[in-house]
Design a protein around this motif. Structure first.
Motif, PDB file in Angstrom:
ATOM      1  N   ASP A  86      18.643  15.672   7.783  1.00 30.81           N
ATOM      2  CA  ASP A  86      18.681  14.954   9.906  1.00 30.81           C
ATOM      3  C   ASP A  86      19.882  15.263  10.306  1.00 30.81           C
ATOM      4  O   ASP A  86      19.058  16.151  11.907  1.00 30.81           O
ATOM      5  CB  ASP A  86      19.128  13.774  10.072  1.00 30.81           C
ATOM      6  CG  ASP A  86      18.116  12.644   9.243  1.00 30.81           C
ATOM      7  OD1 ASP A  86      16.704  13.323   9.542  1.00 30.81           O
ATOM      8  OD2 ASP A  86      18.610  11.557   8.899  1.00 30.81           O
ATOM      9  N   VAL A  87      20.784  15.964   9.945  1.00 27.56           N
ATOM     10  CA  VAL A  87      22.090  17.084  10.574  1.00 27.56           C
ATOM     11  C   VAL A  87      21.927  17.918  10.402  1.00 27.56           C
ATOM     12  O   VAL A  87      23.330  18.759  10.566  1.00 27.56           O
ATOM     13  CB  VAL A  87      23.703  16.284  10.327  1.00 27.56           C
ATOM     14  CG1 VAL A  87      23.218  14.457  10.877  1.00 27.56           C
ATOM     15  CG2 VAL A  87      23.917  15.854   8.769  1.00 27.56           C
ATOM     16  N   ALA A  88      21.212  18.920   9.283  1.00 28.78           N
ATOM     17  CA  ALA A  88      21.172  19.863   8.750  1.00 28.78           C
ATOM     18  C   ALA A  88      21.245  20.974   9.973  1.00 28.78           C
ATOM     19  O   ALA A  88      22.188  22.249  10.072  1.00 28.78           O
ATOM     20  CB  ALA A  88      20.313  21.168   7.922  1.00 28.78           C
ATOM     21  N   HIS A  89      20.817  20.842  11.202  1.00 26.46           N
ATOM     22  CA  HIS A  89      20.058  21.827  11.806  1.00 26.46           C
ATOM     23  C   HIS A  89      20.901  21.320  13.212  1.00 26.46           C
ATOM     24  O   HIS A  89      20.586  21.862  14.645  1.00 26.46           O
ATOM     25  CB  HIS A  89      18.783  22.858  12.523  1.00 26.46           C
ATOM     26  CG  HIS A  89      18.247  22.516  10.845  1.00 26.46           C
ATOM     27  ND1 HIS A  89      18.506  24.328  10.570  1.00 26.46           N
ATOM     28  CD2 HIS A  89      17.276  22.237   9.800  1.00 26.46           C
ATOM     29  CE1 HIS A  89      18.342  24.472   9.120  1.00 26.46           C
ATOM     30  NE2 HIS A  89      17.238  23.093   9.158  1.00 26.46           N
ATOM     31  N   ALA A  90      21.485  19.466  13.244  1.00 29.81           N
ATOM     32  CA  ALA A  90      22.285  19.351  14.804  1.00 29.81           C
ATOM     33  C   ALA A  90      23.712  20.468  15.004  1.00 29.81           C
ATOM     34  O   ALA A  90      24.241  21.334  13.548  1.00 29.81           O
ATOM     35  CB  ALA A  90      22.761  18.340  14.221  1.00 29.81           C
ATOM     36  N   PRO A  91      24.026  20.506  16.467  1.00 26.75           N
ATOM     37  CA  PRO A  91      25.371  21.134  16.512  1.00 26.75           C
ATOM     38  C   PRO A  91      26.095  20.703  15.700  1.00 26.75           C
ATOM     39  O   PRO A  91      26.244  19.601  15.598  1.00 26.75           O
ATOM     40  CB  PRO A  91      25.156  20.313  17.971  1.00 26.75           C
ATOM     41  CG  PRO A  91      24.094  20.028  17.962  1.00 26.75           C
ATOM     42  CD  PRO A  91      23.608  19.571  17.521  1.00 26.75           C
ATOM     43  N   ASP A  92      27.538  21.110  15.858  1.00 22.62           N
ATOM     44  CA  ASP A  92      29.047  20.664  15.666  1.00 22.62           C
ATOM     45  C   ASP A  92      29.371  19.470  16.319  1.00 22.62           C
ATOM     46  O   ASP A  92      29.264  19.836  17.089  1.00 22.62           O
ATOM     47  CB  ASP A  92      30.124  22.128  15.025  1.00 22.62           C
ATOM     48  CG  ASP A  92      30.047  23.161  15.457  1.00 22.62           C
ATOM     49  OD1 ASP A  92      29.961  22.614  16.978  1.00 22.62           O
ATOM     50  OD2 ASP A  92      30.611  24.170  15.960  1.00 22.62           O
ATOM     51  N   ALA A  93      30.607  18.909  16.157  1.00 21.52           N
ATOM     52  CA  ALA A  93      31.018  18.175  16.714  1.00 21.52           C
ATOM     53  C   ALA A  93      31.975  18.709  17.353  1.00 21.52           C
ATOM     54  O   ALA A  93      32.307  18.369  18.672  1.00 21.52           O
ATOM     55  CB  ALA A  93      32.719  17.844  15.377  1.00 21.52           C
ATOM     56  N   ALA A  94      32.563  19.879  17.901  1.00 26.44           N
ATOM     57  CA  ALA A  94      33.389  20.946  18.580  1.00 26.44           C
ATOM     58  C   ALA A  94      32.480  20.875  20.079  1.00 26.44           C
ATOM     59  O   ALA A  94      32.283  20.397  21.029  1.00 26.44           O
ATOM     60  CB  ALA A  94      33.678  22.447  18.379  1.00 26.44           C
ATOM     61  N   THR A  95      30.307  21.154  19.288  1.00 27.30           N
ATOM     62  CA  THR A  95      30.352  21.280  20.563  1.00 27.30           C
ATOM     63  C   THR A  95      29.496  19.866  21.398  1.00 27.30           C
ATOM     64  O   THR A  95      29.380  19.773  22.247  1.00 27.30           O
ATOM     65  CB  THR A  95      28.298  21.886  19.902  1.00 27.30           C
ATOM     66  OG1 THR A  95      28.782  23.361  19.784  1.00 27.30           O
ATOM     67  CG2 THR A  95      27.715  22.213  20.930  1.00 27.30           C
ATOM     68  N   VAL A  96      29.400  19.313  20.559  1.00 32.46           N
ATOM     69  CA  VAL A  96      28.963  18.064  20.632  1.00 32.46           C
ATOM     70  C   VAL A  96      30.024  16.907  21.839  1.00 32.46           C
ATOM     71  O   VAL A  96      29.150  16.885  22.952  1.00 32.46           O
ATOM     72  CB  VAL A  96      27.960  16.755  19.664  1.00 32.46           C
ATOM     73  CG1 VAL A  96      27.812  15.660  20.177  1.00 32.46           C
ATOM     74  CG2 VAL A  96      27.036  17.349  19.127  1.00 32.46           C
ATOM     75  N   LEU A  97      31.059  16.838  21.412  1.00 32.92           N
ATOM     76  CA  LEU A  97      31.989  16.250  22.190  1.00 32.92           C
ATOM     77  C   LEU A  97      32.145  17.011  23.529  1.00 32.92           C
ATOM     78  O   LEU A  97      32.459  16.361  24.519  1.00 32.92           O
ATOM     79  CB  LEU A  97      33.401  16.030  20.873  1.00 32.92           C
ATOM     80  CG  LEU A  97      32.403  15.681  20.295  1.00 32.92           C
ATOM     81  CD1 LEU A  97      34.353  15.217  19.246  1.00 32.92           C
ATOM     82  CD2 LEU A  97      32.693  13.596  20.211  1.00 32.92           C
ATOM     83  N   HIS A  98      31.966  18.341  23.532  1.00 27.27           N
ATOM     84  CA  HIS A  98      32.423  19.169  24.819  1.00 27.27           C
ATOM     85  C   HIS A  98      31.565  18.498  25.260  1.00 27.27           C
ATOM     86  O   HIS A  98      31.735  18.558  26.698  1.00 27.27           O
ATOM     87  CB  HIS A  98      32.115  20.903  24.104  1.00 27.27           C
ATOM     88  CG  HIS A  98      32.457  21.037  24.958  1.00 27.27           C
ATOM     89  ND1 HIS A  98      33.302  21.617  25.917  1.00 27.27           N
ATOM     90  CD2 HIS A  98      31.278  21.861  26.211  1.00 27.27           C
ATOM     91  CE1 HIS A  98      32.812  22.150  27.382  1.00 27.27           C
ATOM     92  NE2 HIS A  98      31.252  22.855  27.182  1.00 27.27           N
TER      93      HIS A  98
END
Length: 224
Positions: A86-98
């Motif tokens: 499910d998370v393999a192609h999700a954005p990383d934490a830096a991108t999401v929290l930004h």
């Protein structure tokens, strides 16, 4: 003073102006290192004259790809239903929290979480990517419940939902479902506190259930 009317919470200008943002993270459980987020959701709550606290138009949700040292485990999947695929192609934490930081409403805001120190930890560890979030005070619904309903046998989220008569969400331990019921619990607690005059101002609410953002505490230590 005799004859002075006690103000209602809904009459406090600071409370009226505040946009509350319920937030929830789901995370990994690596050994020896802090958990890493794999999902985040946020939902706005604001005061509406004549209606009290209601869900606003602000909403945010995203899966997050964890770093290699903190992969999604079978234990994590059993808890959340989220798989490594499910998370393999999700954005990383830096991108999401930004992105979440940039999407936050500009008006005065306070974060709301059920066990706020846990959410505060996720935010603090990624504070460089979400500076607005990192310096925003949190309200802990667990602490608020202890103030409004002292003496309950348990203050976990499930126990408080049952006490408040709030139905369990369909996907408990998914971020948006959990944040929706956290928002509902917060609205219920604030309404109850306003009704019995347990809290009459935003300052009362912060004193009763506030959690200082860890970034602010770290800055104060650096300056001392």
């Amino acid at each position: 003073m005799t004859g002075t009317r006690l103000m209602r919470l809904a009459e406090d200008p600071a409370f009226q102006e505040t946009h509350f943002i319920a937030i929830d993270f789901e995370g990994t459980t690596p050994k020896g290192t802090p958990p890493e987020p794999i999902e985040v959701a946020a939902l706005g709550i604001e005061h509406m004259p004549g209606r009290g606290p209601v869900v606003s138009g602000f909403q945010f949700q995203s899966l997050i790809r964890p770093p290699e040292h903190a992969p999604v485990t079978a234990r994590d999947t059993a808890q959340t239903g989220i798989t490594a695929a499910d998370v393999a192609h999700a954005p990383d934490a830096a991108t999401v929290l930004h992105d979440l930081d940039q999407a936050l409403p500009g008006r005065p805001r306070v974060l709301v979480a059920h066990h706020a120190p846990v959410e505060a930890g996720f935010i603090y560890r990624h504070r460089d990517h979400c500076p607005r979030l990192a310096y925003t005070r949190l309200i802990c619904t667990r602490r608020l419940a202890r103030c409004v309903w002292p003496g309950l046998p348990a203050y976990g989220l499930d126990a408080l939902l049952a006490h408040a008569g709030i139905p369990q969400p369909a996907n408990r331990h998914r971020a948006m479902d959990d944040v929706a019921v956290t928002a509902a619990l917060f609205r219920h607690l604030v309404t109850e506190a306003a009704r019995n005059r347990t809290l009459t101002t935003l300052a009362d609410l912060v004193r009763a259930a506030g959690v200082q953002p860890r970034a602010a505490a770290a800055t104060q230590l650096e300056l001392s």
